[in-house]
Design a protein around this motif. Sequence first.
Motif, PDB file in Angstrom:
ATOM      1  N   SER A 134       6.423   0.622   0.028  1.00 56.93           N
ATOM      2  CA  SER A 134       6.327   1.718  -0.652  1.00 56.93           C
ATOM      3  C   SER A 134       7.699   1.928  -1.418  1.00 56.93           C
ATOM      4  O   SER A 134       7.480   2.677  -2.499  1.00 56.93           O
ATOM      5  N   ASN A 135       8.697   1.239  -1.141  1.00 59.07           N
ATOM      6  CA  ASN A 135       9.816   1.559  -1.881  1.00 59.07           C
ATOM      7  C   ASN A 135       9.732   0.796  -3.425  1.00 59.07           C
ATOM      8  O   ASN A 135      10.231   1.220  -4.514  1.00 59.07           O
ATOM      9  N   HIS A 178       7.588   3.231  -5.418  1.00 61.26           N
ATOM     10  CA  HIS A 178       8.754   4.368  -5.618  1.00 61.26           C
ATOM     11  C   HIS A 178       9.609   4.056  -7.072  1.00 61.26           C
ATOM     12  O   HIS A 178      10.001   4.737  -7.845  1.00 61.26           O
ATOM     13  N   LYS A 235       7.484   4.160 -10.292  1.00 65.34           N
ATOM     14  CA  LYS A 235       7.383   5.472 -10.600  1.00 65.34           C
ATOM     15  C   LYS A 235       8.773   5.976 -11.495  1.00 65.34           C
ATOM     16  O   LYS A 235       8.447   6.642 -12.104  1.00 65.34           O
TER      17      LYS A 235
END
Length: 71
Positions: free
Chosen positions: A29-30, A33, A36
């Motif tokens: 998920s990092n 992130h 993004k």
Amino acid sequence: MISYKPFYETLFKQGKTEYELIFHHGLSSNTLHRMKKGKPITTATLDTLCFILDCNVSDVITYVPDDSEER
């Protein structure tokens, strides 16, 4: 500057979600992130994304020149 806009377009076209990448393919998920926020990712991660999405590098990233930078 590197843009991840093609990644999100490819994800949408294939009907995949970030949730699927994280929980079904083990992507961090990092990493999502960082993408993004326009931060760099490794070429190994780029390779993994291309494998998961069965696509080319140009379907994940693109280079957008920054007109304010002089080289």
